[in-house]
Design a protein around this motif. Structure first.
Motif, PDB file in Angstrom:
ATOM      1  N   LYS C 185     -48.644  61.799 -69.093  1.00 43.93           N
ATOM      2  CA  LYS C 185     -48.831  60.358 -69.204  1.00 43.93           C
ATOM      3  C   LYS C 185     -49.442  60.005 -70.560  1.00 43.93           C
ATOM      4  O   LYS C 185     -49.074  59.020 -71.193  1.00 43.93           O
ATOM      5  N   PHE C 189     -47.970  57.390 -73.318  1.00 38.88           N
ATOM      6  CA  PHE C 189     -48.696  56.225 -73.827  1.00 38.88           C
ATOM      7  C   PHE C 189     -48.948  56.351 -75.322  1.00 38.88           C
ATOM      8  O   PHE C 189     -49.088  55.355 -76.019  1.00 38.88           O
ATOM      9  N   TRP C 431     -46.649  53.100 -63.297  1.00 36.54           N
ATOM     10  CA  TRP C 431     -47.874  53.038 -64.095  1.00 36.54           C
ATOM     11  C   TRP C 431     -48.382  51.608 -64.266  1.00 36.54           C
ATOM     12  O   TRP C 431     -49.443  51.398 -64.859  1.00 36.54           O
ATOM     13  N   MET C 592     -53.857  53.148 -69.457  1.00 31.66           N
ATOM     14  CA  MET C 592     -53.459  54.452 -68.903  1.00 31.66           C
ATOM     15  C   MET C 592     -54.173  54.736 -67.588  1.00 31.66           C
ATOM     16  O   MET C 592     -53.610  55.312 -66.672  1.00 31.66           O
TER      17      MET C 592
END
Lengths: 196, 65, 967
Positions: C185, C189, C431, C592
């Protein structure tokens, strides 16, 4: 009263050294002393077999017989222990033992022998059970806690078994029966060759 | 005369000193008998309970479950 | 004269010299210490700080204390994918004891050498204790704040100048599911796909080959299920050393009557237990398998009904197998006809049989051919989807399965969704971030060569794999499919001495193009010392898995929950916390970690797992909620050790660890799928069929299953994967709740975030991913039918003309990748020995962690090379002699020779776990104070060579060449 024994089933031993490190972990044995070792025969060849060896806790222990200061004693169920406070580090038990169980922690490159150290069947030594003093000198006392030696309890394949000799025999017998006379069984080749 | 006195005093002193030595007894060594401290584990092992605990432990852990 | 009284008891002189090491212990070598019966010289002793002496200096006593309360914490071993339970005894926050975890159905209390020594992680003598920075060739201690500021600023500057792809990151197979998921992740990002992990160099060819054969690329059965096998074929797998506790299950299977066949260039410790051992020429797996198939087809042993119902394309394999008659096979593999026939007959007559393969089969430039060949063998025999059969792929590191499933892969987002626009949109929804914002994080300036003539944005192109990161630095930037060279690297939990081409790696590290190296690891690693770089290296102490909680996925797809055993040692932080700090610096931390609660600066592992549950529908990581996993761990004694199913208790009916796919959400309470593709059970109880992933038909022939379906399925035939429209067509749409209908409208089983489509499909007995045939022909791959190609560096150069490698490629995973140009030259004259490498039971991976554990280090003290007595005599070498091992690309290593018949003539073998030396020089002085591992040695990959798989960029370490000369 049944005797405490070790059995290492060579058909299951894969030489993983789990028993060796379990002992070092449990008893905080220092570098250079290995109470338990794995011996491999025919390393790399057909018929390679491994077996884990430590003190055999002999009924008529040669180490006890030769010790000049009589620091050995045997418990009622056959565990051979010794008193490090008495030990003079002469090394005679090392001469006598056919299995190389007595070990000496080396101080320098050319070996000044210290007190003898060996597998205690995780039963500690003379000081009070599970005391800090006993741990510092002898390692863990699992027998006093109602547990069995760490090496056998952690064996990766349950090749190494420790405990009451009668119960061990039961397990091994079952395994041999299960293996059904395949060439793995000790002596099968000698008796029947590989035709059967 | 004086010398004899000195010598006899010396002998007396020596005898006296010899007599002062303390010999409490003869140590008899028994080979093959454990000379160390008593291990409390031996007392624990004498009990039937302890043996059963170890057998139960064996059955739990040393077999293929 | 006064006589001295003789006493009955010997004098006790304090504690002097009592056996347990209060004084310093020197190293001693006993000749019966296995593997190298050599004495260590005085210099070696001087170089080694004895364990016990250090302990006294540090002041930390880790011996158990009498009378102090002991807490028990449960964790899972961190060393391999078997997933052995570990019981830790903690007193006052110190890890003082380790007990066997008898209740775990996976290991029943057993451990190998590594598992039995994990308590050492609570001591951490050689751990990195605080952040450090390399300045002018010297290590300087810095604070976390300073380190993060400097690192963050530098990376942002690099981003400004060269774009986000100039940062390359290695994530970790040793991170938990949550830790590795956050690594992926984070990269997303940040705006780059340049993040990869150990699976690339381990089983990447397996995942690609197997998934493209029947749907998922994971172990189909389990270690425990091997009790039920009637035959076990091990190809390139040394389970006795790499997965020792798996041998417990394997040997139990053998005692139940299974025949064991081991195929390996070496007579390994696993082969010592085999009924039949077959010595194979390295790199000849495809001819071997086709050779077996030749006998199987010749004798009509294939399972015709199974093939008709569930297999597509086997006739093409028949054609290929015809070329591999016994004589050809003997020439290519070195295996005589009688042995091949025996092996084929055993597998045919003892079904169900299982096949196990590991690095021996995967680490080749045709690895994807090898793995597909193994699958095809099992399909021909009808061994897939049955208990006792299967393709039992033994994965490597403890969480490589989890990290592959949801973690840092450069070619896909979590859950194997890929990198297409649809995949990104799905994860953007999960997300809870705007897709356009996410897109904006990437380099959208222009499209680059995505290989095969296609152009795409870097967001949709796989990143550089860990096998090739050095080429990201060394290669001319105009040849790269990204804006600029790699200018910064972060290694979080990944060794470097496991990748090939050591001298090239040193050159990359010393290159002026590389501005920054960040090592986030519990240990400095070989990376910190292997080069002569003087500046721009940061060491960030990171926690081991025992200092944090989280879930881990074992090779059999079961998830287990680890409890935190001890607080982070010294100044170390968890992987996730380090990423959080970086994310804060880069300004995207809020986004995030939007839906993940923070425990201080540490993302809460339970919340992270819940996020994984919300998004990973493809492989069924949705039903394994933290609560269900913890309940399983608490009741693990209720699980049967052969079926892994709970019998009674709160987990009744579940399979241990809810092996994925665990369909639907946690409320649906799917029990997990213990055996993949097994139609003998309903899908709701863990049954399955092959996945419909490749279309419905090809060339007029159907790809869907014919007449085979999971028990209780209302669709009594093959069918495509489920979409909302398909539900409507079947008339099942109204089984969805109103909320589910809203979420599922226009979506399919992978993108419906409510899980309704999956729930309804399963309710009607159908597998959500369709019901198709497994395919033996993968038309998208360079070799649709698996064929043989000689390794790039081969000792049998005469075979190259008939079995050549591929053409060079201009852009493959962003990099030029050579094949034919490497094979063009014949090196077998100067480098006649085939060089293979593998594992030792005492060490793991790059080895820094295990070589820093004195209990393990003592057992393997020297890097060595196994050489056959004939080859040794040809070179006048004696056992335990120092030799130079040189590879054809110029790398050379100084190791000890171990003369043994374990390897065949013409083949030599080294372990790959050593590090801390480079080309004969011990780099002990380059380590920060107190962190040099007890045992150091040459990394074998200093002498290995170029060669990468044609689909996954796996490195070719299992077939290269070398020469050995006395040193």
């Amino acid at each position: 009263m049944a005797r405490m024994k070790f059995l290492c089933d060579a058909d299951r031993c894969i030489e993983c050294n789990g028993c060796v490190t379990a002992c070092k972990n449990e008893n905080e044995v220092p570098w250079g002393v290995n109470r338990r070792r794995v011996v491999t025969l025919n390393d790399g060849e057909a018929g390679e077999k491994s077996i884990s060896v430590a003190c055999m806790h002999c009924t008529d222990a040669p180490c006890a017989a030769v010790c000049p200061v009589d620091c050995f004693y045997t418990t009622t169920d056959g565990i051979v222990l010794h008193d490090k406070d008495l030990c003079i580090g002469c090394g005679y038990c090392f001469y006598a033992c056919p299995f190389g169980a007595p070990q000496y922690p080396q101080q320098e490159a050319f070996g000044v022998r210290g007190k003898m150290d060996k597998c205690t069947f995780c039963a500690g030594g003379p000081p009070a059970d599970n005391s800090d003093d006993e741990y510092a000198k002898y390692g863990a006392n699992r027998i006093a806690e109602g547990k069995l030696p760490a090496c056998a309890e952690m064996c990766a394949t349950k090749a190494l078994i420790a405990g009451d000799g009668d119960l061990i025999a039961d397990i091994y017998r079952k395994r041999v029966l299960k293996r059904g006379g395949r060439p793995d069984t000790w002596g099968w080749d000698a008796a029947y060759g590989d035709k059967v | 005369m004086k010398r004899m006195l000195a010598i006899s005093l010396l002998i007396g002193l020596a005898a006296g000193l010899a007599g002062c030595y303390d010999e409490p007894g003869v140590t008899v060594y028994e080979p093959g008998v454990y000379k160390g401290d008593h291990d409390p584990l031996l007392d624990k092992m004498a009990s039937e309970d302890h043996r059963e605990t170890l057998q139960a432990r064996f059955r739990t852990v040393q077999t293929d479950r | 004269m006064k006589l001295i009284k003789k006493r009955n008891t010997a004098a006790v002189d304090g504690t002097a010299g009592i056996g347990l090491g209060f004084k310093g212990e020197a190293v001693t070598r006993r000749t019966f210490m296995q593997r190298s019966g050599l004495a260590v010289g005085g210099t070696a002793i001087a170089g080694m700080a004895p364990f016990s002496m250090l302990r006294a200096e540090e002041g930390k006593d880790t011996a158990p204390k009498a009378g102090v309360e002991t807490e028990i914490r449960r964790s899972i071993c961190t060393h391999c994918s078997v997933g052995c339970g570990v019981m830790a005894e903690v007193q006052n926050g110190v890890w003082t004891g380790q007990e066997p975890d008898f209740e775990s159905p996976i290991n029943l209390g057993a451990h190998c050498a590594k598992g039995a020594s994990v308590r050492e992680h609570g001591h951490g003598e050689k751990r990195l204790k605080y952040p450090m920075k390399l300045t002018g060739g010297k290590w300087k201690r810095v604070s976390w704040d300073q380190a993060m500021d400097e690192i963050g600023d530098k990376i942002l500057q690099i981003r400004e100048e060269s774009g986000p792809d100039a940062l390359w990151m290695a994530g970790s197979s040793k991170a938990s599911n949550e830790g590795s998921y956050l690594q992926r992740k984070f990269a997303a990002f940040w705006g780059s796909n340049n993040v990869d992990h150990q699976a690339r160099i381990c089983h990447s060819t397996t995942v690609a080959g197997v998934a493209n054969t029947w749907g998922y690329g994971a172990m189909t059965n389990s270690y425990n299920d091997m009790h039920n096998a009637k035959a076990m074929l091990f190809v390139g797998s040394n389970a006795a050393e790499a997965h020792p506790v798996a041998m417990q299950h394997i040997l139990r299977g053998k005692e139940n009557g299974a025949k064991m066949i081991v195929v390996d260039p070496r007579r390994t410790r696993t082969a010592a237990h085999a009924d039949q051992f077959i010595r194979l020429r390295p790199g000849s797996d495809v001819p071997f398998i086709h050779g077996l198939l030749w006998h199987i087809f010749e004798n009509g042993w294939e399972d015709k009904e199974y093939i008709a119902q569930r297999v597509y394309g086997l006739d093409d394999i028949r054609e290929e197998a015809k070329k591999f008659d016994p004589k050809t096979v003997e020439d290519l593999t070195g295996v005589p006809e009688q042995e091949m026939y025996q092996c084929a007959k055993t597998m045919a007559e003892h079904r169900p049989g299982t096949i196990v393969w590991c690095m021996g089969g995967t680490q080749h430039h045709i690895g994807n051919n090898n793995t597909r060949a193994y699958c095809i063998l099992q399909l021909a025999l009808g061994n897939i989807g049955v208990s006792g059969g299967g393709a039992n792929i033994f994965r490597g590191h403890d969480n490589v399965q989890g990290a592959t499933d949801v973690g840092p892969n450069c070619h896909t987002l979590p859950g194997y969704y890929g990198l297409s626009e649809g995949a990104w949109k799905h994860w953007a929804r999960v997300w809870d971030v705007d897709y356009e914002w996410l897109k904006g994080r990437f380099d959208m300036s222009r499209k680059y060569d995505a290989g095969g003539g296609k152009m795409a944005y870097t967001m949709n192109i796989p990143g550089m794999p860990v096998s090739r990161w050095i080429d990201g630095i060394l290669e001319d930037k105009d040849n790269l499919s990204q804006k600029d060279n790699v200018r910064a690297v972060i290694f979080q939990g990944h060794a470097v001495n496991s990748q090939t081409r050591g001298p090239d790696m040193k050159a990359a590290l010393e290159s002026p193009r590389l501005d920054l190296v960040v090592i986030s690891d519990p240990y400095p690693t070989h990376l910190a010392v292997m080069s002569e770089r003087k500046d721009g290296v940061y060491l960030l102490p990171t926690c081991t898995q025992f200092e944090q909680a989280g879930s881990v996925t074992a090779s059999n797809r079961s998830l287990q929950w680890r409890e935190k055993v001890v607080e982070p040692l010294f100044e170390s932080k968890t992987d996730a916390e380090v990423l959080y700090l970086l994310a804060e610096k880069f300004g995207f931390a809020d986004r995030m970690f939007k839906n993940i609660k923070m425990d201080g600066k540490m993302p809460n592992p339970e919340d992270t797992l819940r996020e994984i549950n919300r998004g990973t529908w493809t492989i069924g990581y949705t039903g394994q909620s933290p609560e269900r996993l913890k309940m399983h761990m608490a009741n693990r004694h209720t699980f049967n050790t052969t079926t892994l199913q709970a019998e009674g208790g709160p987990a009744d009916g579940d399979y241990f660890g809810l092996p994925w796919p665990c369909w639907g959400d946690a409320e649906m309470k799917h029990p997990g799928t213990p055996i993949l593709y097994d139609p003998s059970k309903p899908v709701a109880e863990g049954g399955l069929c092959f996945r419909a992933r490749f279309g419905v038909e090809r060339d007029g022939e159907t790809l869907l299953a014919e007449g085979s379906y999971p028990q209780g399925s209302e669709i009594k035939d093959g069918h495509p994967e489920f979409t909302a429209d398909m539900l409507k067509q079947l008339g099942w749409w109204d089984d969805l709740t109103a909320a589910e209908k809203q979420a599922a409208e226009g979506r399919n089983w992978k993108t419906d975030l409510s899980g309704g489509i999956q729930r309804v499909a399963i309710k009607h007995g159908a597998a959500p991913f369709g019901n198709a045939k497994a395919r033996c022909v993968v038309w998208q791959f360079p070799d649709p039918v698996p064929i043989h190609r000689e390794p790039l560096y081969t000792a049998r150069y005469d075979l190259v003309s008939k079995y050549p490698t591929y053409e060079d490629r201009k852009a493959f995973w962003r990099l030029p990748t050579r094949y034919a140009s490497v094979q063009a030259k014949d090196y077998s004259g100067d480098y006649p020995l085939v060089f293979i490498s593998g594992r030792l039971v005492e060490y793991e991976g790059g080895g820094e962690e295990t070589r820093s554990n004195p209990w393990l280090a003592e057992l393997q003290q020297d890097m060595f090379v196994e050489i056959n007595p004939a080859d040794a005599n040809d070179r006048n070498l004696k056992d335990a002699q120092w030799v130079w091992l040189e590879g054809p690309e110029g790398g050379r290593i100084k190791v000890m020779a171990m003369v043994t018949p374990r390897v065949g003539r013409g083949v030599i073998w080294t372990p790959f776990h050593f590090g801390g030396w480079f080309q004969g020089e011990d780099l002990v002085d380059r380590y920060p104070e107190g962190t040099a591992p007890y045992i150091r040695g040459e990394a074998c990959n200093t002498a290995t060579t170029y060669g990468y798989d044609s689909v996954t960029q796996m490195q070719e370490t299992k077939a290269t060449l070398c020469q050995i000369t006395p040193a």
